[in-house]
Design an enzyme around this catalytic site. Structure first.
Site, PDB file in Angstrom:
ATOM      1  N   GLU A  46      -2.649   1.287   4.535  1.00  0.00           N
ATOM      2  CA  GLU A  46      -3.501   1.941   3.787  1.00  0.00           C
ATOM      3  C   GLU A  46      -3.519   3.492   4.196  1.00  0.00           C
ATOM      4  O   GLU A  46      -3.214   4.436   3.538  1.00  0.00           O
ATOM      5  CB  GLU A  46      -4.863   1.456   3.700  1.00  0.00           C
ATOM      6  CG  GLU A  46      -5.186   0.284   2.982  1.00  0.00           C
ATOM      7  CD  GLU A  46      -5.287  -1.028   3.756  1.00  0.00           C
ATOM      8  OE1 GLU A  46      -4.231  -1.095   4.838  1.00  0.00           O
ATOM      9  OE2 GLU A  46      -5.771  -1.766   3.284  1.00  0.00           O
ATOM     10  N   ASP A  74      -3.184  -1.183  12.727  1.00  0.00           N
ATOM     11  CA  ASP A  74      -3.620  -0.145  11.951  1.00  0.00           C
ATOM     12  C   ASP A  74      -4.896   0.673  12.473  1.00  0.00           C
ATOM     13  O   ASP A  74      -5.217   1.590  12.174  1.00  0.00           O
ATOM     14  CB  ASP A  74      -3.582  -0.339  10.294  1.00  0.00           C
ATOM     15  CG  ASP A  74      -4.560  -1.324  10.159  1.00  0.00           C
ATOM     16  OD1 ASP A  74      -4.720  -2.518  10.875  1.00  0.00           O
ATOM     17  OD2 ASP A  74      -5.305  -1.671   8.932  1.00  0.00           O
ATOM     18  N   ARG A 128       0.826  -1.271   0.012  1.00  0.00           N
ATOM     19  CA  ARG A 128       0.137   0.252  -0.049  1.00  0.00           C
ATOM     20  C   ARG A 128       0.907   1.098  -0.077  1.00  0.00           C
ATOM     21  O   ARG A 128       0.702   2.284  -0.706  1.00  0.00           O
ATOM     22  CB  ARG A 128      -0.925  -0.011   1.118  1.00  0.00           C
ATOM     23  CG  ARG A 128      -2.375  -0.744   1.073  1.00  0.00           C
ATOM     24  CD  ARG A 128      -1.952  -1.987   0.564  1.00  0.00           C
ATOM     25  NE  ARG A 128      -3.451  -2.636   0.049  1.00  0.00           N
ATOM     26  CZ  ARG A 128      -3.775  -3.445   1.218  1.00  0.00           C
ATOM     27  NH1 ARG A 128      -3.264  -4.045   2.218  1.00  0.00           N
ATOM     28  NH2 ARG A 128      -5.230  -4.445   1.011  1.00  0.00           N
ATOM     29  N   TRP A 164      -7.238 -13.917  10.706  1.00  0.00           N
ATOM     30  CA  TRP A 164      -7.412 -12.652  10.965  1.00  0.00           C
ATOM     31  C   TRP A 164      -8.583 -11.978  11.403  1.00  0.00           C
ATOM     32  O   TRP A 164      -8.766 -10.922  11.924  1.00  0.00           O
ATOM     33  CB  TRP A 164      -6.718 -11.549   9.558  1.00  0.00           C
ATOM     34  CG  TRP A 164      -7.617 -11.671   8.412  1.00  0.00           C
ATOM     35  CD1 TRP A 164      -7.914 -12.773   7.435  1.00  0.00           C
ATOM     36  CD2 TRP A 164      -8.669 -10.667   8.356  1.00  0.00           C
ATOM     37  NE1 TRP A 164      -8.837 -12.498   6.478  1.00  0.00           N
ATOM     38  CE2 TRP A 164      -9.295 -11.177   6.860  1.00  0.00           C
ATOM     39  CE3 TRP A 164      -8.973  -9.602   8.694  1.00  0.00           C
ATOM     40  CZ2 TRP A 164     -10.359 -10.465   5.963  1.00  0.00           C
ATOM     41  CZ3 TRP A 164     -10.112  -8.587   7.721  1.00  0.00           C
ATOM     42  CH2 TRP A 164     -10.649  -9.074   6.798  1.00  0.00           C
ATOM     43  N   HIS A 212      -6.401  -9.562  -4.620  1.00  0.00           N
ATOM     44  CA  HIS A 212      -5.488  -8.566  -4.304  1.00  0.00           C
ATOM     45  C   HIS A 212      -4.293  -8.659  -5.262  1.00  0.00           C
ATOM     46  O   HIS A 212      -3.061  -8.543  -5.131  1.00  0.00           O
ATOM     47  CB  HIS A 212      -4.827  -8.871  -2.941  1.00  0.00           C
ATOM     48  CG  HIS A 212      -5.985  -8.703  -2.043  1.00  0.00           C
ATOM     49  ND1 HIS A 212      -5.996  -7.268  -1.394  1.00  0.00           N
ATOM     50  CD2 HIS A 212      -6.624  -9.498  -1.131  1.00  0.00           C
ATOM     51  CE1 HIS A 212      -6.837  -7.329  -0.385  1.00  0.00           C
ATOM     52  NE2 HIS A 212      -7.244  -8.362  -0.317  1.00  0.00           N
ATOM     53  N   ASP A 265       0.084  -6.389  -3.736  1.00  0.00           N
ATOM     54  CA  ASP A 265      -1.287  -6.386  -3.429  1.00  0.00           C
ATOM     55  C   ASP A 265      -1.943  -5.321  -4.860  1.00  0.00           C
ATOM     56  O   ASP A 265      -1.013  -5.179  -5.601  1.00  0.00           O
ATOM     57  CB  ASP A 265      -1.684  -5.420  -2.141  1.00  0.00           C
ATOM     58  CG  ASP A 265      -2.906  -6.141  -1.366  1.00  0.00           C
ATOM     59  OD1 ASP A 265      -4.140  -5.706  -2.332  1.00  0.00           O
ATOM     60  OD2 ASP A 265      -2.667  -6.506  -0.603  1.00  0.00           O
ATOM     61  N   TRP A 276      -0.700  -2.815   8.583  1.00  0.00           N
ATOM     62  CA  TRP A 276      -1.218  -2.591   7.427  1.00  0.00           C
ATOM     63  C   TRP A 276      -1.032  -1.325   7.237  1.00  0.00           C
ATOM     64  O   TRP A 276      -1.184  -0.432   7.987  1.00  0.00           O
ATOM     65  CB  TRP A 276      -2.796  -3.149   7.181  1.00  0.00           C
ATOM     66  CG  TRP A 276      -3.028  -4.591   7.371  1.00  0.00           C
ATOM     67  CD1 TRP A 276      -3.427  -5.101   8.493  1.00  0.00           C
ATOM     68  CD2 TRP A 276      -2.735  -5.572   6.611  1.00  0.00           C
ATOM     69  NE1 TRP A 276      -3.434  -6.443   8.403  1.00  0.00           N
ATOM     70  CE2 TRP A 276      -3.012  -6.819   7.069  1.00  0.00           C
ATOM     71  CE3 TRP A 276      -2.073  -5.661   5.140  1.00  0.00           C
ATOM     72  CZ2 TRP A 276      -2.850  -8.132   6.446  1.00  0.00           C
ATOM     73  CZ3 TRP A 276      -1.946  -6.921   4.559  1.00  0.00           C
ATOM     74  CH2 TRP A 276      -2.152  -7.956   5.129  1.00  0.00           C
ATOM     75  N   GLU A 316     -10.102 -12.410   0.616  1.00  0.00           N
ATOM     76  CA  GLU A 316     -10.915 -11.350   0.034  1.00  0.00           C
ATOM     77  C   GLU A 316     -10.900 -11.451  -1.454  1.00  0.00           C
ATOM     78  O   GLU A 316     -10.304 -10.530  -1.960  1.00  0.00           O
ATOM     79  CB  GLU A 316     -10.407  -9.895   0.550  1.00  0.00           C
ATOM     80  CG  GLU A 316     -10.443  -9.509   1.978  1.00  0.00           C
ATOM     81  CD  GLU A 316      -9.988  -8.248   2.661  1.00  0.00           C
ATOM     82  OE1 GLU A 316     -10.559  -7.725   3.466  1.00  0.00           O
ATOM     83  OE2 GLU A 316      -8.818  -7.868   1.997  1.00  0.00           O
ATOM     84  N   TYR A 375      -4.407  -5.955  14.810  1.00  0.00           N
ATOM     85  CA  TYR A 375      -4.218  -5.233  13.713  1.00  0.00           C
ATOM     86  C   TYR A 375      -3.884  -3.809  14.180  1.00  0.00           C
ATOM     87  O   TYR A 375      -4.694  -3.009  14.470  1.00  0.00           O
ATOM     88  CB  TYR A 375      -5.604  -4.967  13.027  1.00  0.00           C
ATOM     89  CG  TYR A 375      -5.730  -6.058  11.946  1.00  0.00           C
ATOM     90  CD1 TYR A 375      -5.007  -7.297  11.983  1.00  0.00           C
ATOM     91  CD2 TYR A 375      -6.472  -5.644  10.708  1.00  0.00           C
ATOM     92  CE1 TYR A 375      -5.293  -8.426  11.001  1.00  0.00           C
ATOM     93  CE2 TYR A 375      -6.399  -6.750   9.726  1.00  0.00           C
ATOM     94  CZ  TYR A 375      -5.729  -7.986   9.613  1.00  0.00           C
ATOM     95  OH  TYR A 375      -5.893  -8.776   8.912  1.00  0.00           O
TER      96      TYR A 375
HETATM   97  C1  ACM Z   1      -6.642  -9.259   5.496  1.00  0.00           C
HETATM   98  O1  ACM Z   1      -6.728  -8.342   6.698  1.00  0.00           O
HETATM   99  N1  ACM Z   1      -7.318  -9.197   4.366  1.00  0.00           N
HETATM  100  C2  ACM Z   1      -5.959 -10.149   5.697  1.00  0.00           C
END
Ligand code: ACM
Ligand code: ZN
Length: 548
Positions: A485, A434, A168, A407, A271, A197, A483, A335, A432
């Site tokens: 983003e 973030d 990202r 996750w 992704h 990604d 992460w 996803e 997580y």
């Molecule tokens: C994820 O947070 N999509 C692994």
């Protein structure tokens, strides 16, 4: 030290009162000796305080009893130079007052550290154990002194990971090395490198040069959140970067010297928009595709009905395996919307040929994803590797040999362990990093929407929750994820990571040692700001004020 108090001759009644008094004093004294003032994170198996201090500023000499310990000694000497400005001498099979040695009766990552006024002795089950002993010494250092102490420790979990998403936003080689330094200080042993990604492909693949020529650079980036009503605003600035194979080798070695295994992630079959922008024939429609400049989930995924896609993945993974010696390769699996597969003649033909059918629980397309993952797993198994996939790969009939990185939440840990898969818990409400760090997210920098996740909340991670004893064996580790983003610079990566990583590392090492939140918060407040400042790491200071 417990004190003995001599009883005088007294009446029986007085004796009763005094007994009670003495018992109370004894209880207080023994609690005090249990809760040693020498604080270490993660909490060790045992800590026994001694008398006096070892002074590090008076020209210490490190002696390694084995060549394999030299690298750990050199790294430690460089750290002491950074924080104290002293130049330690490092030797092998010589004499010294910091003595590093091996004892094969200890577990591989286990160590025994003894500090006296005159010497520091670290005995490890392998160089990893010695390295962890040295990290403990770094924590104990205050004003050039290490308090006399004997510490024994070994980790509870085998996989103690930290993820950095460089797709990202791209982070430089030096920044990635600093991330590795930080996780090493917390005695983590896996760097999970999220390399690809929708918004960026960051690993040079010589057989497919367009992956980085095209796929490493997006033309601009959305400003703010992606899930509002729009229209969205973009910054108009190209963003990109990638690691050459040479740089990747350098990072893998840098991590190995710190007892950290790098597990690369090539996220598939979803992704993959950056790869599709580079090689449109790999998608269901043939494109054209653009690099994704927003966050969220892309509907454009690899076509599961096109044999060229499998050839592409195998060629990419062949180079990945040459670069990364890790036992595990992470192949994503999260996803992956099935919309384009439902409309794609090639994917539908594959479903027909494989005889996949909708049933009460899943669509045929879910079973098609199982087919993709299973086929790539077999390819990697034949190359001597094992796969890790995100918990979505449990949808359908995933094999039992994949390790599941959970996750979503603890239900998925229970589900994976109960069906017999190995599990790594990185459940988002605890891991997580973030997510916002306080209950006042408006006062924080932009962050991912989700439950706020304080240091205390990260500490509450319990990967064994609701598992029976025999199922607990399936949980092989825990992991913190950064992460990116909403994290465009490395200062903010550190701010997200620290001090929540400290909470997760205590679960990783000391799960079985009656984790105690209040004790942890006291330790964190007492030692972490000084340590982070000494190494120049950014951290979220308000945790130490106890804000949840
Ligand atoms: C994820 O947070 N999509 C692994
Ligand atoms: Zn298709």
């Amino acid at each position: 030290m417990m004190k003995t108090i001599k009883l005088q001759t007294v009446s029986i009644a007085t004796l009763g009162v005094m007994r009670k008094f003495l018992l109370t004093i004894t209880a207080i004294l023994s609690l005090a000796s249990l809760r040693a003032a020498v604080y270490v994170i993660p909490e060790p198996v045992s800590v026994q305080e001694g008398k006096g201090c070892f002074n590090m500023t008076k020209g210490a000499k490190i002696n390694c009893a084995d060549e394999s310990l030299l690298k750990s000694a050199e790294i430690f000497a460089a750290d002491m130079n950074t924080v104290l400005g002293v130049q330690l001498i490092v030797t092998v099979n010589n004499d010294g007052n910091i003595i590093l040695s091996l004892d094969s009766t200890l577990g591989k990552e286990e160590y025994r550290l003894t500090v006296t006024k005159k010497k520091i002795n670290i005995v490890g089950g392998s160089s990893a154990g010695v390295f962890y002993g040295l990290q403990t010494v770094k924590q104990l250092l205050k004003d050039g002194n290490i308090p006399a102490v004997t510490i024994e420790d070994r980790p509870h979990f085998d996989h103690r990971g930290a993820l950095l998403d460089v797709a990202r936003y791209f982070f430089t080689v030096e920044e990635v090395k600093k991330y590795i330094d930080i996780i090493a200080l917390h005695k983590m042993n896996v760097f999970h490198w999220h390399l690809t990604d929708d918004q960026g492909w960051r690993i040079e693949i010589k057989s497919h040069p367009r992956l980085t020529e095209i796929g490493s650079m997006r033309k601009e980036t959305i400003i703010g959140k992606h899930n509002g009503p729009g229209p969205h605003k973009y910054d108009g600035k190209p963003h990109g970067g990638y690691y050459t194979q040479e740089q990747i080798r350098e990072i893998v070695k840098y991590a190995a010297d710190r007892n950290i295994t790098v597990i690369p992630e090539i996220d598939l079959p979803g992704h993959m928009q950056a790869a599709l922008a580079a090689y449109p024939h790999l998608g269901c429609t043939g494109g054209p595709y653009e690099m994704r400049c927003t966050w969220g989930i892309s509907r454009d995924v690899l076509c599961a009905g096109n044999e060229q896609v499998y050839e592409f993945i195998e060629e990419v993974l062949t180079e990945v395996c040459e670069l990364f010696p890790s036992e595990f390769i992470h192949i994503g699996g999260d996803e992956c919307p099935k919309n384009t597969w439902q409309k794609c003649p090639k994917c539908q033909e594959k479903i027909r040929v494989l005889g996949l059918k909708d049933d009460r629980r899943h669509k045929a397309e879910h079973y098609l994803q199982n087919y993709v993952m299973g086929r790539i797993e077999k390819f990697l198994n034949d190359s001597g590797r094992k796969i890790i996939g995100w918990d979505e790969i449990l949808e359908g009939n995933a094999g039992k040999t994949a390790t599941i990185m959970v996750w979503h939440d603890q239900n998925d840990v229970v589900k994976a362990a109960r069906r017999g898969n190995d599990v790594i818990a990185t459940t988002r409400h605890y891991c997580y990093l973030d997510y916002s760090q306080t209950s006042d997210p408006a006062s924080e920098p932009l962050h991912m929407d989700g439950r706020y996740l304080s240091m205390q909340q990260a500490y509450r991670l319990d990967p064994y929750d609701r598992l029976y004893t025999h199922e607990k064996e399936r949980v092989i580790g825990v992991q913190a994820n950064v992460w990116t983003e909403f994290i465009a610079d490395f200062g903010r990566v550190q701010f997200a990571l620290l001090p929540r990583l400290a909470a997760i590392c205590e679960t990783a090492w000391a799960y079985d040692r009656k984790k105690d939140l209040n004790t942890f918060v006291t330790k964190a407040k007492t030692i972490l700001p000084g340590i982070y400042q000494a190494y120049g790491y950014h951290y979220a200071p308000y945790f130490f004020e106890g804000i949840e």
